[in-house]
Design a protein around this motif. Structure first.
Motif, PDB file in Angstrom:
ATOM      1  N   UNK A 228     -48.187  30.390  31.996  1.00  0.00           N
ATOM      2  CA  UNK A 228     -48.386  30.802  33.389  1.00  0.00           C
ATOM      3  C   UNK A 228     -48.644  32.303  33.459  1.00  0.00           C
ATOM      4  N   UNK A 229     -47.802  33.071  32.792  1.00  0.00           N
ATOM      5  CA  UNK A 229     -47.917  34.527  32.846  1.00  0.00           C
ATOM      6  C   UNK A 229     -49.184  35.008  32.149  1.00  0.00           C
ATOM      7  N   UNK A 230     -49.567  34.345  31.056  1.00  0.00           N
ATOM      8  CA  UNK A 230     -50.779  34.747  30.359  1.00  0.00           C
ATOM      9  C   UNK A 230     -52.016  34.581  31.213  1.00  0.00           C
ATOM     10  N   UNK A 231     -52.136  33.429  31.871  1.00  0.00           N
ATOM     11  CA  UNK A 231     -53.283  33.205  32.749  1.00  0.00           C
ATOM     12  C   UNK A 231     -53.272  34.191  33.909  1.00  0.00           C
ATOM     13  N   UNK A 232     -52.086  34.412  34.502  1.00  0.00           N
ATOM     14  CA  UNK A 232     -51.999  35.292  35.666  1.00  0.00           C
ATOM     15  C   UNK A 232     -52.348  36.731  35.302  1.00  0.00           C
TER      16      UNK A 232
ATOM     17  N   UNK B 242     -57.839  33.181  44.011  1.00  0.00           N
ATOM     18  CA  UNK B 242     -57.820  31.753  44.313  1.00  0.00           C
ATOM     19  C   UNK B 242     -58.237  30.915  43.123  1.00  0.00           C
ATOM     20  N   UNK B 243     -59.239  31.396  42.380  1.00  0.00           N
ATOM     21  CA  UNK B 243     -59.679  30.658  41.206  1.00  0.00           C
ATOM     22  C   UNK B 243     -58.589  30.600  40.139  1.00  0.00           C
ATOM     23  N   UNK B 244     -57.862  31.697  39.946  1.00  0.00           N
ATOM     24  CA  UNK B 244     -56.785  31.703  38.962  1.00  0.00           C
ATOM     25  C   UNK B 244     -55.615  30.834  39.421  1.00  0.00           C
ATOM     26  N   UNK B 245     -55.393  30.747  40.732  1.00  0.00           N
ATOM     27  CA  UNK B 245     -54.349  29.849  41.236  1.00  0.00           C
ATOM     28  C   UNK B 245     -54.673  28.393  40.918  1.00  0.00           C
ATOM     29  N   UNK B 246     -55.967  28.051  40.890  1.00  0.00           N
ATOM     30  CA  UNK B 246     -56.356  26.686  40.542  1.00  0.00           C
ATOM     31  C   UNK B 246     -55.842  26.332  39.143  1.00  0.00           C
TER      32      UNK B 246
ATOM     33  N   UNK C 282     -63.087  25.903  31.967  1.00  0.00           N
ATOM     34  CA  UNK C 282     -64.539  26.057  31.910  1.00  0.00           C
ATOM     35  C   UNK C 282     -65.205  25.733  33.241  1.00  0.00           C
ATOM     36  N   UNK C 283     -64.459  25.102  34.166  1.00  0.00           N
ATOM     37  CA  UNK C 283     -65.025  24.751  35.466  1.00  0.00           C
ATOM     38  C   UNK C 283     -64.826  25.840  36.512  1.00  0.00           C
ATOM     39  N   UNK C 284     -64.076  26.888  36.181  1.00  0.00           N
ATOM     40  CA  UNK C 284     -63.731  27.893  37.184  1.00  0.00           C
ATOM     41  C   UNK C 284     -64.964  28.551  37.815  1.00  0.00           C
ATOM     42  N   UNK C 285     -65.962  29.000  37.054  1.00  0.00           N
ATOM     43  CA  UNK C 285     -67.136  29.582  37.726  1.00  0.00           C
ATOM     44  C   UNK C 285     -67.801  28.611  38.700  1.00  0.00           C
ATOM     45  N   UNK C 286     -67.913  27.336  38.320  1.00  0.00           N
ATOM     46  CA  UNK C 286     -68.522  26.357  39.221  1.00  0.00           C
ATOM     47  C   UNK C 286     -67.668  26.142  40.464  1.00  0.00           C
TER      48      UNK C 286
END
Length: 490
Positions: free
Chosen positions: A426-430, A65-69, A50-54
């Motif tokens: 990992x694969x699902x998020x990527x 880069x955000x998905x790597x986080x 939930x913090x990714x947009x911020x």
């Protein structure tokens, strides 16, 4: 520990009567410490979503880069999990737990102070190393501390329940902190929890005897290289496109590395060497179905969480806290299914029906989420159906692996299942995250359609590879599974 293990073990708590002996005073604080550490690393798998947009806005991060986080943590966690368990046997489970907790805390400080995306990703990867060191230790320490079967069952049930709470409240806690104190606070929160946890474990938990074990260093290097290359290719495709030569080379190289890994495992096992993944485990067809179920479980769960986090915050303009609240039906349904449905269904019908039915229900729930701009009430219904299916399939995965794995590889079977789950996450998020990020309108339907396809493939595989139950065998098999799990500390 994955949510699948949490759900599959939670029902054990209900099987213990009030006549069981109570915990001794000195052991309760130690158990609290072990529970807190597990809840911390489980929560870290999804609290950042939930913090990714911020984070993107503050650090000017690219979509990749955000998905790597998110993925740096789970990738390292998954890649090191098998070797970390062996390291704990070698240096002592408590020492491994405390080392992992300390590294996790230091890495959390690095994340909270990160001036840019690169530093944050490195900090998240170091958190993953700490989590991998910590994760295998609590079950070993609990089974060494609680030797009576009834007390051990209660302790394990308490441990998995607290871990489950950690995962479920992740989006809510993350959203609350982001909207009130900023995204860096989600990492700073880890510090006092880790300090209290470490003090409790140092003071109240005894070390386990050391064991002489060997490591498959070559296999570990190949796994890290193969997974990293594959995930890098998926994430970088959001910037460079699928036909970029570097992306294609990474996909091919990662796939080849994983094939080489499997070949090396077979070759090493034939020569009598210690390997990360004994071939006898995946040679058992029901075990293979259980491992696929574990990978699909986290693939769809983690992938759906990031897809709908982006949908809520970007398309619907929810705040971070509103996003956390929007996921509460998922939390409530998952808790209900784990408490009242999962074990009862598997007892009656066995792992074959449990995995097939659960995955089919999850696909049905995802269908409610597939249309663009779905009204939130329908999303809430979809969350509930999806979680109910997950509550059935989670114990079925564990039971399939632990029942049909060769006796000499029961411990490795459990570790392989956890690794499969983390790798699926990992694969699902990527993959699903990239699709949702790069396609403003069609991204969510496409990502959810892929998740539905994975669920249905897994359901059909379960019907194909897992033998059907004979009348009454489900209950006998489940009881035998619990006995073996207590004996193995799994």
């Amino acid at each position: 520990m994955s949510i699948g293990a949490i759900m599959s073990s939670h029902a054990a708590q209900k099987q213990v009567t009030s006549s069981d002996s109570t915990f001794t005073t000195g052991r309760i604080p130690g158990l609290v410490g072990l529970c807190l550490g597990t809840a911390l690393i489980v929560m870290e798998a999804n609290v950042v979503n939930v913090a990714i947009p911020a984070i993107r806005s503050d650090l000017h991060a690219s979509p990749a880069g955000a998905l790597w986080v998110i993925d740096a943590y789970t990738l390292v966690f998954a890649a090191l999990l098998l070797s970390a368990g062996r390291l704990g046997d070698r240096i002592g489970a408590r020492r491994s737990y405390l080392s992992g907790l300390g590294l996790f805390a230091i890495a959390s400080i690095v994340c909270s102070l990160a001036p840019g995306t690169g530093t944050l990703v490195i900090g998240r990867a170091c958190q993953g190393v700490g989590a991998a060191l910590l994760a295998p230790a609590p079950l070993t320490l609990i089974t060494r501390t609680y030797t009576a079967a009834a007390e051990r069952t209660r302790a394990v049930a308490t441990w998995v329940s607290v871990g489950g709470i950690g995962f479920m409240i992740g989006p809510f806690i993350g959203g609350l902190l982001v909207d009130t104190l900023g995204w860096r606070s989600i990492f700073l929160l880890n510090i006092p929890i880790a300090a209290v946890t470490g003090w409790l474990v140092v003071r109240y938990v005894r070390e386990t005897p050391l064991q002489r074990v060997s490591f498959d260093v070559g296999g570990q290097i190949i796994v890290i290289g193969g997974l990293t290359a594959t995930v890098w290719a998926l994430l970088e495709s959001s910037v460079a496109g699928w036909l970029d030569p570097a992306v294609l080379a990474a996909i091919v190289g990662g796939s080849v590395a994983l094939v080489v890994f499997l070949a090396a495992q077979y070759s090493g096992a034939r020569r009598g060497r210690e390997v990360l993944l004994p071939p006898a485990i995946i040679a058992a067809r029901p075990v293979l179905a259980g491992l696929l179920g574990g990978a699909t479980y986290n693939f769809t769960l983690y992938g759906m969480l990031i897809v709908y986090t982006l949908d809520f915050q970007q398309s619907r303009e929810y705040s971070a806290f509103q996003t956390g609240l929007a996921f509460l039906p998922l939390t409530a349904a998952a808790t209900f299914a784990a408490t009242f449905l999962g074990a009862r269904f598997i007892t009656a019908f066995g792992p074959r029906s449990g995995l097939a039915t659960g995955m089919t229900l999850s696909a049905t729930g995802l269908a409610f989420l597939a249309a663009p701009s779905t009204p939130y009430p329908l999303i809430a219904v979809g969350f509930c159906i999806f979680s109910t299916g997950m509550g059935l399939s989670a114990p079925a995965q564990t039971l399939a692996v632990m029942t049909f794995a060769p006796d000499r590889h029961k411990n490795m079977g459990s570790s392989a299942l956890n690794t499969a789950r983390q790798t699926g996450g990992v694969m699902g998020v990527a993959l699903l995250g990239v699709i949702a990020t790069t396609r403003a309108v069609s991204g969510t339907p496409i990502a959810i359609a892929i998740a539905i396809g994975m669920c249905m493939i897994t359901a059909m595989t379960a019907l194909w590879l897992i033998p059907p139950e004979t009348p009454g065998s489900g209950r006998r098999r489940l009881l035998g599974f619990h006995r073996r799990k207590r004996a193995l500390g799994r």
